[in-house]
Design a protein around this motif. Structure first.
Motif, PDB file in Angstrom:
ATOM      1  N   LYS A   1      10.134   2.286  24.544  1.00  0.00           N
ATOM      2  CA  LYS A   1      10.356   3.720  24.864  1.00  0.00           C
ATOM      3  C   LYS A   1       9.689   4.078  26.189  1.00  0.00           C
ATOM      4  N   ALA A   2       8.479   3.555  26.382  1.00  0.00           N
ATOM      5  CA  ALA A   2       7.759   3.885  27.620  1.00  0.00           C
ATOM      6  C   ALA A   2       8.495   3.322  28.837  1.00  0.00           C
TER       7      ALA A   2
ATOM      8  N   GLU B   1      11.720   5.417  29.475  1.00  0.00           N
ATOM      9  CA  GLU B   1      11.552   6.876  29.587  1.00  0.00           C
ATOM     10  C   GLU B   1      12.098   7.399  30.928  1.00  0.00           C
TER      11      GLU B   1
END
Ligand SMILES: Cc1ncc(COP(=O)(O)O)c(C=O)c1O
Length: 397
Positions: A173-174, A177
């Motif tokens: 997710k990071a 992003e």
């Protein structure tokens, strides 16, 4: 007696080969040109699904060779449609493109992902790939591969890959992003060359969800872990998910070069005439090999065999090696198993071959077992009986 030279003067120096030339095989056994017998726990790197000289496959291939070997994709190849329909049925996907190798299947997947992006107006599409991944040795697939040794000397690499660690949803997710150009996540359910590293079931399920939420393609490279090796047709099926794009090769033709990229509804119509092609891919001999391999696997219950004999083999390895100092982990599923040692153990491939056992060591310290799916329990016990003393001696040295 044929003498096998340590170095080959006329073939390019791409492999550190063992001084062995195999002449023939039967089931899970092979013999070299000097008559020495080996138990084959490698299957030509997960290729010889049905072992050697299979009594059903050989006559079918002989029949095909006597009819037509190659025609080309200017004409219909009836077994292409048959094999594509079978792969669709087994995977829950819809359409296949046939090629000849794993890297070609992955190259097609990368092209599908990029065109999927371009069709949505994304000019510089990006694909998420993984640390320690192996997707092949073409310029694009080695760029997707997570191994500097494979990439060294071949820069500039193809851009557009974002690399993340395995089984780490927060990291995925990071890394993604705010990046609007991402079009796909590309992973191996169990990394093969990277050291038999499985993706967790819950992680795979979460990646599927994320791909759905963000409208990304989930592309699962089943080149090594697919085709029944783990006890299901495709290893991701243990997680109850479906990819959008699935490259296959290796075991699909049981020794005849066959690759495929299989796609679901989201990716099945991305390629249009003129977007992709191959001379050899999908030829009549390759397609017959694929059709017959799957038919024989079904008739002979080889998924159940891979699951059952694999569990037996893993259990025996855990029993005999599990607690030993220097053995870090025993992992994998079905007949795709790895024994990770605490140090480099590449020397074990030679020692095993001397003892009459064909294995490989991958990622420098993982003993890799990928036997034919016809292996029975007695033969699994023979692998253990040959391998365990070698590993114990190695750890003691
Ligand atoms: C997961 C995976 N993908 C792709 C490939 C490349 O396949 P090929 O050597 O047929 O090009 C391999 C080969 O080891 C592989 O293990």
């Amino acid at each position: 007696m044929a003498l096998i030279e340590a170095a080959s003067p006329h073939t390019m120096n791409t492999y550190g080969r063992l001084p062995i030339a195999l002449s023939h095989g039967q089931g899970v056994r092979v013999w070299d040109v000097n008559g020495k017998e080996y138990l084959d726990a490698l299957a030509g790197i997960a290729v010889n699904t049905l072992g050697h000289n299979h009594p059903k496959l050989v006559p079918a291939l002989q029949d095909q060779i006597g009819k037509i070997i190659h025609s080309c994709n200017y004409y219909h190849v009836p077994n292409q449609e048959r094999l594509a329909a079978t792969l669709a049925e087994l995977s829950g996907l819809t359409n296949a493109f046939f090629c000849s190798t794993g890297l070609e299947a992955n190259e097609a997947a990368i092209k599908l992902a990029r065109k999927y992006g371009h069709d949505k107006g994304i000019e510089r599409p990006e694909i998420v790939v993984y640390e320690n991944a192996f997707h092949g040795r073409s310029i694009a697939t080695l760029s997707a591969t997570g191994n500097e040794k494979v990439q060294q000397g071949f820069g500039p690499l193809v851009e557009g890959f974002i690399r993340v660690p395995l089984n780490d949803m927060a990291a995925l997710k990071a890394a993604t992003e705010g990046r609007d150009a991402i079009v796909a996540v590309f992973l191996e359910t169990i990394q093969g060359e990277g050291g038999i590293n499985p993706m967790r079931v819950d992680y795979l399920q979460q990646v599927r969800q994320l791909c759905d939420q963000r409208d990304w393609l989930l592309m699962i490279d089943e080149v090594q872990c697919g085709m029944g090796r783990t006890g299901k047709w495709f290893a991701h099926q243990w997680a109850g998910i479906k990819p959008d794009v699935m490259p296959l090769a290796k075991g699909l033709g049981s020794g005849v070069p066959v690759g495929a990229v299989v796609a679901g509804p989201k990716a099945a119509n991305i390629f249009q005439p003129g977007n992709h092609g191959t001379t050899f891919g999908g030829n009549p001999l390759a397609m017959r090999a694929g059709v017959e391999t799957i038919r024989i696997m079904q008739e002979d219950g080889l998924l159940e065999n891979a699951a059952g004999v694999g569990a037996h083999l893993k259990g025996a390895l855990e029993r005999d090696l599990g607690g030993l100092r220097g053995v870090t982990e025993i992992r994998g599923q079905g007949l795709m198993l790895g024994i990770e040692l605490a140090r480099n153990c590449t020397a074990l491939t030679t020692r095993a071959a001397e003892a009459g056992l064909l294995i490989s060591v991958t990622a420098d310290n993982v003993i890799r077992l990928l036997p034919p799916l016809v292996l029975n329990r007695g033969e699994a016990d023979e692998i253990v009986a040959l391998l365990v003393p070698l590993v114990k001696d190695f750890l003691a040295s």
